[in-house]
Write an enzyme that holds these catalytic residues in place. Structure first.
Site, PDB file in Angstrom:
ATOM      1  N   LEU A   1      33.250  29.067 -24.866  1.00 26.23           N
ATOM      2  CA  LEU A   1      33.502  28.467 -26.172  1.00 26.23           C
ATOM      3  C   LEU A   1      33.120  26.998 -26.220  1.00 26.23           C
ATOM      4  O   LEU A   1      32.910  26.437 -27.285  1.00 26.23           O
ATOM      5  CB  LEU A   1      34.987  28.615 -26.546  1.00 26.23           C
ATOM      6  CG  LEU A   1      35.393  29.923 -27.214  1.00 26.23           C
ATOM      7  CD1 LEU A   1      36.905  29.979 -27.398  1.00 26.23           C
ATOM      8  CD2 LEU A   1      34.710  30.088 -28.555  1.00 26.23           C
TER       9      LEU A   1
ATOM     10  N   VAL B   1      34.580  27.026 -38.727  1.00 24.09           N
ATOM     11  CA  VAL B   1      33.948  27.734 -37.605  1.00 24.09           C
ATOM     12  C   VAL B   1      34.692  27.448 -36.300  1.00 24.09           C
ATOM     13  O   VAL B   1      35.222  26.365 -36.098  1.00 24.09           O
ATOM     14  CB  VAL B   1      32.477  27.309 -37.482  1.00 24.09           C
ATOM     15  CG1 VAL B   1      31.837  27.900 -36.240  1.00 24.09           C
ATOM     16  CG2 VAL B   1      31.710  27.760 -38.714  1.00 24.09           C
ATOM     17  N   GLU B   2      34.691  28.424 -35.404  1.00 16.79           N
ATOM     18  CA  GLU B   2      35.338  28.316 -34.086  1.00 16.79           C
ATOM     19  C   GLU B   2      36.844  28.100 -34.206  1.00 16.79           C
ATOM     20  O   GLU B   2      37.457  27.446 -33.376  1.00 16.79           O
ATOM     21  CB  GLU B   2      34.712  27.171 -33.258  1.00 16.79           C
ATOM     22  CG  GLU B   2      33.250  27.357 -32.930  1.00 16.79           C
ATOM     23  CD  GLU B   2      33.022  28.401 -31.849  1.00 16.79           C
ATOM     24  OE1 GLU B   2      34.000  28.988 -31.382  1.00 16.79           O
ATOM     25  OE2 GLU B   2      31.870  28.621 -31.488  1.00 16.79           O
ATOM     26  N   GLY B   3      37.450  28.611 -35.242  1.00 19.31           N
ATOM     27  CA  GLY B   3      38.894  28.484 -35.418  1.00 19.31           C
ATOM     28  C   GLY B   3      39.234  27.387 -36.402  1.00 19.31           C
ATOM     29  O   GLY B   3      38.723  26.278 -36.314  1.00 19.31           O
TER      30      GLY B   3
END
Length: 753
Positions: free
Chosen positions: A326, A452-454
């Protein structure tokens, strides 16, 4: 007095006599910790073990080693990377027209072809597989420069070079998978997407309902062991055009074909999108951005086990794979988008503020405008510092989950602040859409980066301190591991050793906090000299206070702390601003202590110190009752922390440096694509011309104000001619003024349809 001495002697005997210490101190504390400290789930355990720590653990300790921090080399690009930026990237930038991209909802075919043919999707792939093998620093720089021209193109480039099939294959793929897929990904023969987000599991990969069941079925004429998959994913970038799908799902083995475990865990697989049963193509519309984003689904789709990333051994390892990779998205791509936007805002707003006039003055002379412009420049300096430093950590083969979460959350949020200030200064210029509006596209793209990405809310309240408290603390993670992995009193000896070190560590920080509070942070000698010396001392003080408050929070709340999201978020903010300030100091040192940057450095550091101490105060105010809170505050900063944010002098200094120091302005906005962006080039040219004619403009304005007749019916050119007639300005100055005014009018004009 005798009683005090007796107590001290008894305490010393207990601590010195090991069997007694085990019985009286270590064993009761171990049992208490077993009840109080957060019990790590299997998912949390894997997340903790997959990532690692870096400078964040130093900041969490209360005594960061600044000399070691500055020993990390300055971020540099290789010759091949710089050559790519100077050539292939410049060609790409000249091909991009964001207005057309947004209208067509797609990149033009020539752009797609150019990206594929020139390795824009192969930055992270090793050269032996045909890739570029660029550093994270180069990857980040390239995406940032593209983002200043076209967010749609930047997102299209960043996705294959961040979390996705190539990243996962390089770390976890079998040799056969690497040799088969990586060359295809490098040449864009295979265009990838990665499907993680599901309807009910946006930021929680553990909650995905997509599943695969181990079974035997016919495949290519043979009956083989594989997985029958059912999934429904959304928000998947490049899904509508991808030829290979990376898929995350939960694997189950109800018939025991692989062993005696039924629920095997999150698993990742690579599936060609033309495989029977795979559905892609449905598109979302992400705020009118032109990049491809859509859905994918499949029902009872059979794949052989060889398609699982890592083969059969990779089943159930998907969560560990995702967590460890990630960092590419959080630490490279999203900070790059934020930096590109911030550089664009700094370059254009500093120019526009100078050429835009109101009440007979350039709006750059108004202090209200200067306040916003200084914030733009100061935060841009901080964003760039964090972008460079976080990418450098990844190049050092680190996987600092906490630091990349900090970078993702704070850089996207700071770019939102920067953009809002830029819009305020531009006023009507920024809200009329069209080719001459260079801010609108990035403005509408900011919420996408934030999502995005949480979502940022979860990143701040659950991830930064939620992981940092356990992973970055010098002792807590080890203590939890001993407690969870030992039975009854097993591991007491090892726990005792850690506990004694923990007590010593905490005691030292407690008394350091008192001393630094009494001396306003100056009670210990500075390790770095120069104009930023005081900031190192203040940051040491804040680091000590964080260490003390974190220990208090974990001692009092234990496992409840991760559910106290507001408290956790505030401690996370303290850690975040410590890291961001550290990045600013590092950049200033590595850039050679540029005098022209000093005011921006002062702004950024003052901002982060105020935000850090304010978050600390907010934590203390809400952590316990009023009396205890006041006691903690008085202990940590008896006379207040004195962090007041940027002063008016700093604000004026930032703006002066932007307009008077050409190299300083260039350094702070160097990622902005201006040459191949007509609208940006227009305002930049107007700015440079305006600066060169300021003396003549002032003479013209003084002449106008002193003239008895007001020429309301005269054009600017007529007034200039009259000023030449009255010998106020020369003919050469008149020509420059007319040309400059023409450029200025074009720069402040808006599109009409």
């Amino acid at each position: 007095m005798g009683i005090i001495v007796l107590i001290i002697v008894v305490v010393c005997v207990i601590f010195a006599f090991q069997p007694l210490r085990y019985r009286v101190i270590s064993l009761p504390v171990m049992r208490y910790f077993k009840r109080a400290l957060p019990k790590l789930t299997q998912t949390e355990q894997e997340a903790m073990e997959a990532g690692d720590t870096w400078w964040d653990s130093q900041l969490f300790s209360g005594h960061p080693n600044w000399h070691k921090w500055h020993q990390n080399d300055a971020p540099l690009l290789s010759d091949s990377e710089q050559d790519f930026i100077d050539n292939e990237l410049q060609t790409l930038l000249s091909m991009l027209d964001e207005q057309q991209i947004r209208h067509d909802k797609d990149l033009p075919e020539p752009v797609w072809s150019y990206l594929k043919e020139n390795g824009f999707f192969a930055f992270i792939i090793p050269k032996k597989y045909g890739g570029r093998e660029f550093s994270a620093q180069a990857n980040s720089t390239i995406v940032a420069k593209i983002a200043s021209k076209s967010l749609s193109a930047a997102v299209t480039v960043m996705v294959p070079n961040s979390l996705g099939p190539a990243e996962l294959l390089m770390h976890y793929g079998t040799p056969e998978q690497k040799s088969d897929w990586l060359p295809k990904l490098a040449t864009a023969e295979a265009l990838p997407c990665f499907a993680l987000t599901a309807l009910e599991a946006g930021s929680d990969a553990g909650a995905i309902s997509d599943y695969g069941v181990v079974c035997k079925k016919a495949f290519q004429g043979k009956k083989v062991l594989g997985l029958q998959l059912t999934w429904s994913k959304r928000y998947i970038t490049l899904a509508p055009v991808a030829t290979v799908l990376g898929l995350a799902f939960k694997a189950y083995d109800p018939d025991g074909l692989l062993g005696d475990k039924s629920a095997l865990g999150i698993t990742c697989a690579l599936i060609p999108t033309d495989h029977k049963g795979v559905k892609t193509g449905g598109r979302h519309n992400p705020l009118d951005q032109g990049f491809m984003n859509g859905t994918t689904e499949g029902k009872d789709v059979f794949i052989p086990l060889e398609w699982v990333i890592g083969g059969q051994a990779g089943i159930g390892k998907g969560w560990r794979m995702l967590v460890s990779c990630l960092s590419a998205g959080r630490g490279i791509s999203l900070p790059a988008l934020s930096a590109g936007t911030a550089h664009l805002c700094t370059r254009t707003t500093s120019a526009y503020a100078r050429v835009r006039e109101q009440f007979g003055l350039s709006i750059a002379d108004f202090e209200g405008v200067q306040e916003s412009l200084a914030r733009i420049a100061g935060l841009t300096y901080s964003i760039e510092a964090c972008r460079q430093t976080t990418a450098q950590a990844i190049d050092m083969k680190k996987s600092p989950a906490v630091i990349t979460a900090i970078a993702k959350y704070h850089l996207t949020e700071m770019s939102r602040l920067v953009m809002n200030d830029a819009l305020d200064i531009h006023g009507g210029k920024a809200i009329q859409k069209g080719p001459s509006n260079y801010l609108a596209n990035n403005y509408t793209g900011i919420p996408i980066s934030i999502t995005v990405e949480g979502a940022n809310i979860l990143t701040r309240s659950l991830m930064i301190f939620g992981q940092g408290a356990t992973r970055c603390h010098p002792f807590i993670f080890k203590e939890i591991q001993i407690i969870q992995n030992s039975q009854a009193d097993d591991g007491l000896r090892e726990f005792d050793k850690l506990l004694m070190s923990h007590i010593q560590h905490t005691a030292v920080n407690v008394f350091k906090a008192l001393w630094l509070g009494l001396t306003r942070g100056y009670g210990l000698p500075a390790t770095i000299s120069g104009p930023t010396q005081k900031y190192y001392q203040k940051l040491n003080w804040l680091s000590v206070c964080l260490a003390v408050c974190a220990d208090l929070a974990m001692l009092r709340l234990g496992g409840e702390l991760k559910r106290k999201e507001l408290l956790s978020a505030r401690l996370g903010d303290v850690l975040s601003h410590l890291y961001l300030a550290s990045c600013v100091l590092k950049k200033y040192e590595h850039d050679g202590r540029q005098q022209g940057d000093l005011n921006a450095v002062h702004y950024a550091l003052s901002h982060h110190l105020k935000a850090g101490f304010s978050a600390l105060d907010d934590f203390i105010d809400n952590f316990t009752n009023r009396f205890a809170g006041q006691l903690i505050k008085r202990w940590c900063h008896a006379f207040g922390h004195g962090a007041k944010g940027p002063s008016d002098k700093i604000i004026a200094g930032v703006c002066t440096a932007l307009w008077k120091d050409k190299s300083a302005r260039e350094r702070i906005s160097h990622l902005c694509c201006s040459e191949s962006n007509p609208a940006v080039a227009e305002v930049e040219q107007a700015y440079l011309s305006y600066k060169s004619t300021i003396a003549a403009r002032n003479k013209l304005k003084q002449w106008q104000s002193s003239y008895k007749v007001y020429y309301y019916d005269k054009s600017f050119a007529d007034l200039v001619s009259l000023a030449v007639r009255d010998q106020v300005i020369s003919q050469e100055e008149a020509q420059s003024l007319i040309e400059s005014e023409d450029l200025r009018q074009k720069a402040i004009a808006v599109d009409v349809f």
